[in-house]
Design a protein around this motif. Structure first.
Motif, mmCIF file in Angstrom:
data_model
loop_
_atom_site.group_PDB
_atom_site.id
_atom_site.type_symbol
_atom_site.label_atom_id
_atom_site.label_comp_id
_atom_site.label_asym_id
_atom_site.label_seq_id
_atom_site.Cartn_x
_atom_site.Cartn_y
_atom_site.Cartn_z
ATOM 1 N N LEU A 53 6.834 -11.230 -21.860
ATOM 2 C CA LEU A 53 5.587 -10.588 -21.424
ATOM 3 C C LEU A 53 5.078 -9.545 -22.419
ATOM 4 O O LEU A 53 4.769 -8.422 -22.052
ATOM 5 N N THR A 54 4.984 -9.926 -23.672
ATOM 6 C CA THR A 54 4.583 -8.947 -24.680
ATOM 7 C C THR A 54 3.087 -8.973 -24.983
ATOM 8 O O THR A 54 2.578 -8.080 -25.627
ATOM 9 N N HIS A 55 2.392 -10.022 -24.534
ATOM 10 C CA HIS A 55 0.955 -10.112 -24.823
ATOM 11 C C HIS A 55 0.175 -10.452 -23.551
ATOM 12 O O HIS A 55 -0.384 -11.534 -23.438
ATOM 13 N N VAL A 56 0.153 -9.530 -22.636
ATOM 14 C CA VAL A 56 -0.614 -9.759 -21.413
ATOM 15 C C VAL A 56 -1.937 -9.016 -21.582
ATOM 16 O O VAL A 56 -1.939 -7.837 -21.948
ATOM 17 N N HIS A 57 -3.043 -9.704 -21.349
ATOM 18 C CA HIS A 57 -4.349 -9.078 -21.573
ATOM 19 C C HIS A 57 -4.784 -8.287 -20.354
ATOM 20 O O HIS A 57 -5.269 -8.856 -19.382
ATOM 21 N N VAL A 58 -4.553 -6.975 -20.430
ATOM 22 C CA VAL A 58 -4.948 -6.090 -19.335
ATOM 23 C C VAL A 58 -5.524 -4.800 -19.913
ATOM 24 O O VAL A 58 -5.407 -4.543 -21.105
ATOM 25 N N ASP A 59 -6.140 -4.027 -19.057
ATOM 26 C CA ASP A 59 -6.589 -2.686 -19.424
ATOM 27 C C ASP A 59 -5.372 -1.784 -19.177
ATOM 28 O O ASP A 59 -4.971 -1.588 -18.031
ATOM 29 N N PRO A 60 -4.746 -1.273 -20.241
ATOM 30 C CA PRO A 60 -3.427 -0.648 -20.062
ATOM 31 C C PRO A 60 -3.408 0.585 -19.165
ATOM 32 O O PRO A 60 -2.470 0.765 -18.382
ATOM 33 N N ILE A 61 -4.439 1.425 -19.269
ATOM 34 C CA ILE A 61 -4.387 2.691 -18.516
ATOM 35 C C ILE A 61 -4.367 2.444 -16.998
ATOM 36 O O ILE A 61 -3.463 2.905 -16.307
ATOM 37 N N PRO A 62 -5.351 1.697 -16.450
ATOM 38 C CA PRO A 62 -5.283 1.483 -15.002
ATOM 39 C C PRO A 62 -4.046 0.707 -14.557
ATOM 40 O O PRO A 62 -3.513 0.980 -13.476
ATOM 41 N N ILE A 63 -3.589 -0.238 -15.397
ATOM 42 C CA ILE A 63 -2.399 -1.001 -14.991
ATOM 43 C C ILE A 63 -1.177 -0.086 -14.964
ATOM 44 O O ILE A 63 -0.349 -0.150 -14.052
ATOM 45 N N GLN A 64 -1.106 0.815 -15.936
ATOM 46 C CA GLN A 64 0.002 1.761 -15.934
ATOM 47 C C GLN A 64 -0.105 2.694 -14.723
ATOM 48 O O GLN A 64 0.902 3.083 -14.132
ATOM 49 N N GLN A 65 -1.342 2.982 -14.362
ATOM 50 C CA GLN A 65 -1.570 3.816 -13.181
ATOM 51 C C GLN A 65 -1.035 3.115 -11.929
ATOM 52 O O GLN A 65 -0.407 3.730 -11.073
ATOM 53 N N VAL A 66 -1.267 1.812 -11.846
ATOM 54 C CA VAL A 66 -0.763 1.030 -10.709
ATOM 55 C C VAL A 66 0.765 1.067 -10.702
ATOM 56 O O VAL A 66 1.394 1.340 -9.663
ATOM 57 N N LEU A 67 1.359 0.813 -11.884
ATOM 58 C CA LEU A 67 2.825 0.778 -11.971
ATOM 59 C C LEU A 67 3.419 2.134 -11.605
ATOM 60 O O LEU A 67 4.385 2.213 -10.837
ATOM 61 N N ALA A 68 2.803 3.205 -12.145
ATOM 62 C CA ALA A 68 3.309 4.547 -11.855
ATOM 63 C C ALA A 68 3.193 4.841 -10.362
ATOM 64 O O ALA A 68 4.095 5.418 -9.754
ATOM 65 N N ASN A 69 2.097 4.398 -9.775
ATOM 66 C CA ASN A 69 1.886 4.616 -8.345
ATOM 67 C C ASN A 69 2.939 3.886 -7.508
ATOM 68 O O ASN A 69 3.516 4.449 -6.577
ATOM 69 N N LEU A 70 3.224 2.639 -7.884
ATOM 70 C CA LEU A 70 4.224 1.853 -7.144
ATOM 71 C C LEU A 70 5.619 2.465 -7.316
ATOM 72 O O LEU A 70 6.397 2.543 -6.362
ATOM 73 N N LEU A 71 5.915 2.907 -8.540
ATOM 74 C CA LEU A 71 7.234 3.496 -8.799
ATOM 75 C C LEU A 71 7.386 4.828 -8.065
ATOM 76 O O LEU A 71 8.443 5.130 -7.510
ATOM 77 N N ARG A 72 6.307 5.601 -8.045
ATOM 78 C CA ARG A 72 6.327 6.879 -7.333
ATOM 79 C C ARG A 72 6.571 6.631 -5.841
ATOM 80 O O ARG A 72 7.374 7.307 -5.212
ATOM 81 N N ASN A 73 5.884 5.644 -5.297
ATOM 82 C CA ASN A 73 6.081 5.298 -3.877
ATOM 83 C C ASN A 73 7.519 4.869 -3.627
ATOM 84 O O ASN A 73 8.112 5.214 -2.606
ATOM 85 N N ALA A 74 8.063 4.073 -4.578
ATOM 86 C CA ALA A 74 9.442 3.586 -4.411
ATOM 87 C C ALA A 74 10.418 4.756 -4.418
ATOM 88 O O ALA A 74 11.354 4.814 -3.606
ATOM 89 N N MET A 75 10.174 5.714 -5.316
ATOM 90 C CA MET A 75 11.055 6.891 -5.375
ATOM 91 C C MET A 75 10.978 7.676 -4.073
ATOM 92 O O MET A 75 11.985 8.158 -3.561
ATOM 93 N N GLU A 76 9.769 7.767 -3.560
ATOM 94 C CA GLU A 76 9.565 8.476 -2.290
ATOM 95 C C GLU A 76 10.295 7.749 -1.160
ATOM 96 O O GLU A 76 10.929 8.363 -0.305
ATOM 97 N N ALA A 77 10.223 6.410 -1.202
ATOM 98 C CA ALA A 77 10.819 5.595 -0.132
ATOM 99 C C ALA A 77 12.347 5.721 -0.091
ATOM 100 O O ALA A 77 12.947 5.660 0.982
ATOM 101 N N VAL A 78 12.974 5.900 -1.268
ATOM 102 C CA VAL A 78 14.446 5.940 -1.282
ATOM 103 C C VAL A 78 14.991 7.371 -1.189
ATOM 104 O O VAL A 78 16.200 7.572 -1.181
ATOM 105 N N ARG A 79 14.076 8.338 -1.130
ATOM 106 C CA ARG A 79 14.482 9.744 -1.208
ATOM 107 C C ARG A 79 15.578 10.089 -0.201
ATOM 108 O O ARG A 79 16.534 10.772 -0.510
ATOM 109 N N LYS A 80 15.440 9.579 1.022
ATOM 110 C CA LYS A 80 16.400 9.949 2.058
ATOM 111 C C LYS A 80 17.446 8.864 2.299
ATOM 112 O O LYS A 80 18.215 8.947 3.267
#
Lengths: 382, 113
Positions: free
Chosen positions: A258-285
């Motif tokens: 997956l080294t050449h996927v045509h996306v707009d990097p900033i919003p996609i990274q925003q999505v990934l960061a958002n999902l990861l942040r949610n995951a961290m929140e979900a496992v907190r307890k």
């Protein structure tokens, strides 16, 4: 076993010091340099022979060297420790004059030659550079996310208001048409006029919503060939930054294709960061805190699955999960997932969730189309 | 002609029904695709208004099912989604009218007529 002579002993010691990855400097009570190992030579750009016997202030920026003499005499007079046994981040000066950050730990030893101080030095330039890059990236992301969020919020409001506004317009039209055609239930002309005005106002609101929607819809993602795995890792770095990650297990299972996927990097990274942040929140307890990130190619799409070991999402929470302003969190507007899905859909992909439950955590799946080009076609075919 | 409504938003569903009944149409409304599938089939003379964003089965699949009936009714799609999503959902459909929300009663009435 024969005892080594002091000279042989010292040579061995210096040999060992030279193999150390950290810089090691030994000074006496007058701050004259007695030992300057190889790592120090590389760090400061001086040969040991250039600095041995000289005052250590040579290796510091001038503003700090004045203070250093004061620190040493203060310690020798009072025994009050400012750095010894504590360690701190200080600045060093390279032979070429460059000032750079370093981490310094100082120990003290009583020797037959008097008091000596041993400094262990670590060059933190690369760490600083990474921190700086992350800070820049984070600031850029926050800024872009803000712009994107305003856009998406506009779209969300437009979408949410559409339904009740449609209902208002249809109800008003129903009354107007019914009372116009049915002589038995005819309204006073003034009342009818008011209803028509209300309808016109509702239509005006509809026009505003349509304009809001059009301004967002016009914007196409600015695609470029991106290494999706690198975006994942950067988002992960961003999310982990400054969080307590003790006991948190991150499992990465990334498809190297997956080294050449045509996306707009900033919003996609925003999505990934958002999902990861949610995951961290979900496992907190959770007793077991695990986040599994998997990237793969399937059906001509790049798929990123983010699975957490949290309690899962209850079925009644699933239906509202991607809706605006439907958060269960104490902070935030509940726009994160809605915006994330909208970004994915704007890329021609989607964001879906398997809520888990019964001991399984939630899994969010971000799907992005692999635009068919020579390389992407190759990936898709595989 | 019977007008069938398949729309999950209760406000839109009821207001559509009220407007169409005010225009003397016979209306049957459903809030899910499943409800439409289990009700008596719409006939060739009927009109079915299908919201694209249904909770159980997507509106495009419902429209495909309707178009594949031996005597298909007329169909109009309604949607509050973005044009891009609408285009993607309805890819491959020929000559299908889509009315976007907020829905103007006039546009709907002129389509029915």
């Amino acid at each position: 076993m024969p005892k080594s002579s002091p000279m042989v002993h010292e040579a061995r010691l210096l040999g060992i010091l030279d193999t150390a990855a950290d810089g090691i400097i030994v000074i006496n009570a007058k701050a004259d340099i007695l030992v300057f190992n190889k790592a120090c030579e590389a760090m400061f750009g001086y040969a040991a022979s250039d600095v041995l016997g000289k005052n250590i202030s040579l290796l510091m920026p001038s503003d700090f060297s004045v203070d250093h003499d004061r620190y040493v005499s203060h310690y020798l007079e009072t025994g009050e420790r400012r750095i010894i046994g504590i360690g701190r981040e200080v600045r060093g000066k390279h032979a070429d004059g460059t000032v750079f950050p370093l981490e310094l730990s100082v120990g003290e030893a009583q020797t037959p030659d008097g008091r000596q101080f041993i400094g262990v030095i670590r060059d933190v330039r690369s760490r600083k550079a990474v921190e700086q890059r992350l800070n820049q990236l984070q600031a850029q992301l926050v800024n872009m996310a803000r712009v994107q969020a305003i856009d998406e919020m506009g779209a969300a409001i437009a979408h949410e208001l559409n339904q009740p506004l449609t209902a208002v317009m249809l109800y008003l039209q129903a009354v107007i048409r019914k009372t116009s055609s049915d002589t038995a239930s005819q309204l006073a002309p003034q009342t009818l006029e008011i209803l028509n005005k209300a309808l016109r106002e509702a239509e005006r609101a509809g026009g505003i919503i349509q304009r809001m929607r059009h301004s967002v819809e016009r914007r196409e993602p600015e695609r470029q060939a991106c290494d999706l795995n690198a975006l994942i890792d950067e988002a992960l770095e961003l999310v982990l930054l400054g969080h307590d990650i003790e006991g948190l297990q991150i499992v990465r299972d990334l498809d190297a294709m997956l080294t050449h996927v045509h996306v707009d990097p900033i919003p996609i990274q925003q999505v990934l960061a958002n999902l990861l942040r949610n995951a961290m929140e979900a496992v907190r307890k959770s007793d077991r805190r695990m986040i599994k990130i998997q990237s793969m190619v399937s059906g001509g799409q790049a798929i990123v699955n983010i699975e957490d070991s949290g309690p899962g999402i209850p079925p009644d929470g699933l239906s509202n999960l991607f809706k605006a302003f439907a958060t269960t969190k104490k902070s935030g507007l509940g726009l994160g997932l809605m915006i994330s899905r909208s970004i994915a859909q704007n890329h021609g992909g989607d964001l879906t969730v398997d809520g888990g439950g019964d001991g399984r955590g939630a899994t969010f799946s971000l799907r992005l189309p692999l635009i068919v080009g020579s390389h992407e076609q190759g990936i898709a075919d595989q | 002609m019977v007008i069938h409504i398949v729309e999950d938003d209760p406000g839109v569903n009821e207001s559509l029904r009220v407007l169409l009944q005010a225009l003397d149409h016979v209306v049957i409304s459903h809030s899910t695709a499943t409800a439409l599938f289990t009700a008596p089939l719409p006939t060739q003379d009927d009109l079915v208004i299908v919201d694209l964003g249904l909770p159980d089965i997507d509106g495009a699949s419902v429209i495909r099912w309707l178009k594949n009936l031996s005597a298909p009714p007329r169909v109009v799609a309604i949607s509050g989604q973005s044009q891009k999503l609408i285009d993607r959902a309805l890819k491959g459909f020929q000559a299908l009218t889509v009315l976007r929300k907020p829905l103007s009663g006039d546009a709907l009435v002129s389509f029915i007529a």
